[in-house]
Design a protein around this motif. Structure first.
Motif, PDB file in Angstrom:
ATOM      1  N   LEU A  65       0.812  -1.211  -0.136  1.00  0.00           N
ATOM      2  CA  LEU A  65      -0.010  -0.026   0.138  1.00  0.00           C
ATOM      3  C   LEU A  65       1.053   1.344  -0.073  1.00  0.00           C
ATOM      4  CD1 LEU A  65      -2.700  -1.157   2.523  1.00  0.00           C
ATOM      5  CD2 LEU A  65      -2.955  -1.119   0.012  1.00  0.00           C
ATOM      6  N   ASN A  66       2.149   1.006  -0.426  1.00  0.00           N
ATOM      7  CA  ASN A  66       3.130   2.214  -0.515  1.00  0.00           C
ATOM      8  C   ASN A  66       3.407   3.211   0.689  1.00  0.00           C
ATOM      9  OD1 ASN A  66       3.532   1.622  -3.215  1.00  0.00           O
ATOM     10  ND2 ASN A  66       1.508   2.287  -3.722  1.00  0.00           N
ATOM     11  N   PRO A  67       3.631   2.457   1.794  1.00  0.00           N
ATOM     12  CA  PRO A  67       3.985   3.480   3.001  1.00  0.00           C
ATOM     13  C   PRO A  67       5.274   4.096   2.669  1.00  0.00           C
ATOM     14  CG  PRO A  67       4.374   1.204   3.407  1.00  0.00           C
ATOM     15  CD  PRO A  67       3.711   1.078   2.088  1.00  0.00           C
ATOM     16  N   TYR A  68       5.846   5.118   3.460  1.00  0.00           N
ATOM     17  CA  TYR A  68       7.090   5.900   3.167  1.00  0.00           C
ATOM     18  C   TYR A  68       8.107   4.904   3.791  1.00  0.00           C
ATOM     19  CZ  TYR A  68      10.884   8.718   3.972  1.00  0.00           C
ATOM     20  OH  TYR A  68      12.272   9.372   4.094  1.00  0.00           O
ATOM     21  N   LYS A  69       7.953   4.282   5.118  1.00  0.00           N
ATOM     22  CA  LYS A  69       8.811   3.395   5.819  1.00  0.00           C
ATOM     23  C   LYS A  69       8.157   2.330   6.606  1.00  0.00           C
ATOM     24  CE  LYS A  69      12.298   5.431   7.874  1.00  0.00           C
ATOM     25  NZ  LYS A  69      12.959   6.126   9.073  1.00  0.00           N
ATOM     26  N   MET A  70       8.721   1.163   7.070  1.00  0.00           N
ATOM     27  CA  MET A  70       7.978   0.497   7.942  1.00  0.00           C
ATOM     28  C   MET A  70       9.002  -0.203   8.826  1.00  0.00           C
ATOM     29  SD  MET A  70       6.070  -2.281   4.990  1.00  0.00           S
ATOM     30  CE  MET A  70       5.617  -3.389   6.245  1.00  0.00           C
TER      31      MET A  70
END
Length: 626
Positions: free
Chosen positions: A306-311
């Motif tokens: 879902l295209n987060p910036y960072k995990m």
């Protein structure tokens, strides 16, 4: 004798088999040339010199054309209509080149009818011979396999026809017939295989090893009806998955899968609202605690897409964290930074540092002890981990100025009868109290706290299904605590999607739950799982069955049924299957001092007083431990 000769031919080297194929084609060319001359140009046929000359020219051109164009590269046993089309085109080219060559040598030409007939004879003869060789090789292969499975294909559509072709080619299966509900297809056939009405299965059950369900577009309700009917009759079933999966399979046999338990739950899959999913975590830094667990790992996989910036993946288990990090980092690189951090959510300085250093926006708190019997026998550790990890994560989220925190809860928190459920209810109360205080906070940036409560998750580490499957693999029996026990179920994918979507719907202090349809009988689920494994149930009606179900009595803290809300009415959200419950909570200034007392009792390993505090904070908890 023929079989012995065929086996010797099949065992020859590729060069020797090529020589045999070339010899067969030379014979076909001689036959076609001679017969063509006899039927169209009798004078040329009687002229032995001309007859031999034109035949030799045709052989030279024909074999050369076959070799250059790759005629002998294909494997005869896998001959397809495409190969035959190419063969007919090659024969046309051979005929044209033969005529051109005769013109070049200034030979008096036979009639045009000869060349047309030559093309027809070459094509029909070579096509027939190759079909004959293919079928003969296949029959030899089948005759060598004495243990072929007798199967019936349910579904006489395109997928069924493709599957039949694959099964025939494979040689390990004998397709006895097709079954279809469409009466207009009955008494017709596909590839010489008859199509029957559904009752044919039950009439010939003793002569069938398996039914292959080949209707990938079938609606869930209809599929369920068919599966229940087949299982009641004791028929073993495999099924073809989705249409897209079929297209990706080179061999349809490899796409045959056992029927999954979720296929027999009796409800349609719950589709997510993509509008909610797409905005839930996009461009934000997301932290998942308990990322290596069953729910945490599925959450991590879905969030990555879902295209987060960072995990940020946190887990106290080295092996679990390694596994989920390995899976995530094996996905196509889309620029998302993934950090796997080993540590405990009960360590406040550690959690504070992780959240602050990484500017975490969203936290999904999935870390918890959730195995009911294990927590029941280790109540202090379970209570400390579940309650105080939640308190610490909530405080750290406030300190770091996170936007959202979502607690993963359970239906066992509703009027709990075990320590695990009571600890999760107390965790909810902690989140609710902090959420209310956060709403009252006058600072500009507030953290929105919410909880998601759902039933049993199929395939999770706490699910009964892995245990049942292990017991079946070991030959039984399946142990069940009570014949009337029922539970709500959802797939692990549905559970994770609910959690992610709830973040968008949260207003602060919300308890979300899913319309999960009707609860499922665990006894029925166990019976279906036995049948899914192609085995029979051993009971008083069938003493010769394979797997017995034994009832052991309810365990301490176990309920016959679970609930999803405590004392509130369900309110609809913009998602038709997600509901919100605004439930009672304990104010922060009351619950926090009591939690400090609970912590001291837990630190001192004081079981009685710890459980008394738990009972005070969760008065609906029913227990025999105190």
């Amino acid at each position: 004798m023929l079989a012995s000769a065929a086996n010797k031919i099949l065992s020859l080297s590729s060069k020797k088999r090529l020589s045999i194929l070339i010899f067969i084609d030379i014979v076909i060319i001689i036959f076609s040339s001679k017969l063509g001359l006899y039927l169209t140009s009798r004078d040329y046929f009687n002229d032995s010199y001309f007859s031999i000359f034109i035949t030799l020219i045709t052989i030279f051109i024909g074999i050369t054309c076959y070799i250059i164009s790759g005629q002998y590269i294909g494997i005869t046993r896998y001959l397809s209509s495409r190969d035959l089309n190419h063969l007919i085109i090659r024969n046309f080219i051979i005929t044209v080149l033969t005529r051109i060559t005769l013109i070049f040598f200034q030979v008096e030409l036979p009639s045009l009818g000869y060349f047309i007939l030559l093309w027809i004879l070459l094509s029909t003869s070579s096509v027939y011979i190759r079909f004959f060789m293919r079928d003969f090789i296949l029959k030899i292969k089948i005759s060598k396999n004495k243990n072929r499975k007798k199967v019936i294909i349910y579904g006489a559509g395109e997928a069924g026809a493709q599957l039949a072709s694959s099964l025939i080619q494979d040689g390990r299966y004998c397709v006895e017939g097709f079954i279809d509900d469409d009466s207009s297809l009955w008494r017709r056939n596909i590839k010489g295989i008859p199509i029957y009405p559904p009752n044919r299965i039950y009439e010939n059950k003793a002569h069938i090893d398996q039914v292959l369900l080949a209707i990938p577009s079938l609606r869930k309700k209809k599929r369920l009806e068919i599966l229940h009917t087949l299982y009641k009759k004791g028929v073993s079933v495999l099924q073809i998955p989705s249409i897209d999966e079929i297209k990706s399979e080179k061999n349809l046999i490899t796409s045959l899968k056992p029927v999954k338990v979720e296929d027999i739950l009796g409800r349609e899959p719950i589709n997510p609202d993509n509008n909610l999913l797409n905005i839930a975590v996009k461009g934000q830094t997301v932290c998942i605690t308990g990322a290596g667990g069953s729910i945490g790992s599925e959450l991590s996989k879905q969030i990555y897409n879902l295209n987060p910036y960072k995990m940020i993946l946190i887990d106290h288990s080295e092996s679990h964290l390694y596994n989920i990090n390995k899976q995530i980092t094996s996905y196509p690189d889309n620029g998302i930074e993934v950090k796997a951090i080993l540590g405990s959510t009960t360590d406040l300085p550690f959690i504070n540092k992780v959240f602050t250093d990484n500017n975490v926006d969203i936290i999904f708190h999935a870390a918890a002890y959730k195995h009911v019997p294990l927590v029941e026998s280790n109540p202090l550790k379970g209570l400390f981990n579940n309650v105080f990890s939640t308190e610490i994560v909530c405080k750290a989220a406030l300190e770091a100025g996170a936007n959202n925190l979502v607690l993963i809860s359970t239906d066992k928190a509703v009027r709990p009868t075990n320590v695990m459920g009571a600890s999760k209810r107390l965790s909810e109360l902690v989140v609710q109290a902090i959420a209310e205080k956060s709403k009252e906070n006058s600072i500009a940036k507030k953290t929105c706290f919410s909880m998601v409560r759902f039933g049993n998750v199929l395939g999770s580490s706490g699910s009964v299904l892995p245990l049942f499957q292990e017991q079946i693999d070991n030959g039984g029996p399946i142990t069940l605590t009570h014949p009337r026990i029922i539970r709500y179920f959802m797939t692990i994918s549905e559970a994770s999607q609910l959690v992610i979507q709830s973040k968008v719907l949260a207003e602060g202090g919300d308890v979300f739950h899913l319309d999960m349809g009707k609860p499922v009988s665990i006894k029925s689920l166990a019976e279906q799982l036995i049948l899914l494994n192609g085995l029979s149930i051993k009971d008083n009606k069938n003493l010769e069955g394979d797997i017995e179900i034994k009832f052991t009595g309810l365990r301490p803290g176990e309920k016959l049924y679970e609930e999803l809300i405590i004392d509130a009415e369900s309110k609809k959200t913009i998602h038709p299957l997600i509901y919100r419950a605004d439930e009672r909570f304990i104010p922060l200034d009351i619950i926090m001092p009591t939690l400090e007392i609970l912590r001291r009792y837990l630190d001192n390993e004081d079981k009685i007083n710890s459980l008394l505090i738990l009972k005070e904070l969760v008065p609906e908890w029913q227990t025999n431990l105190i």
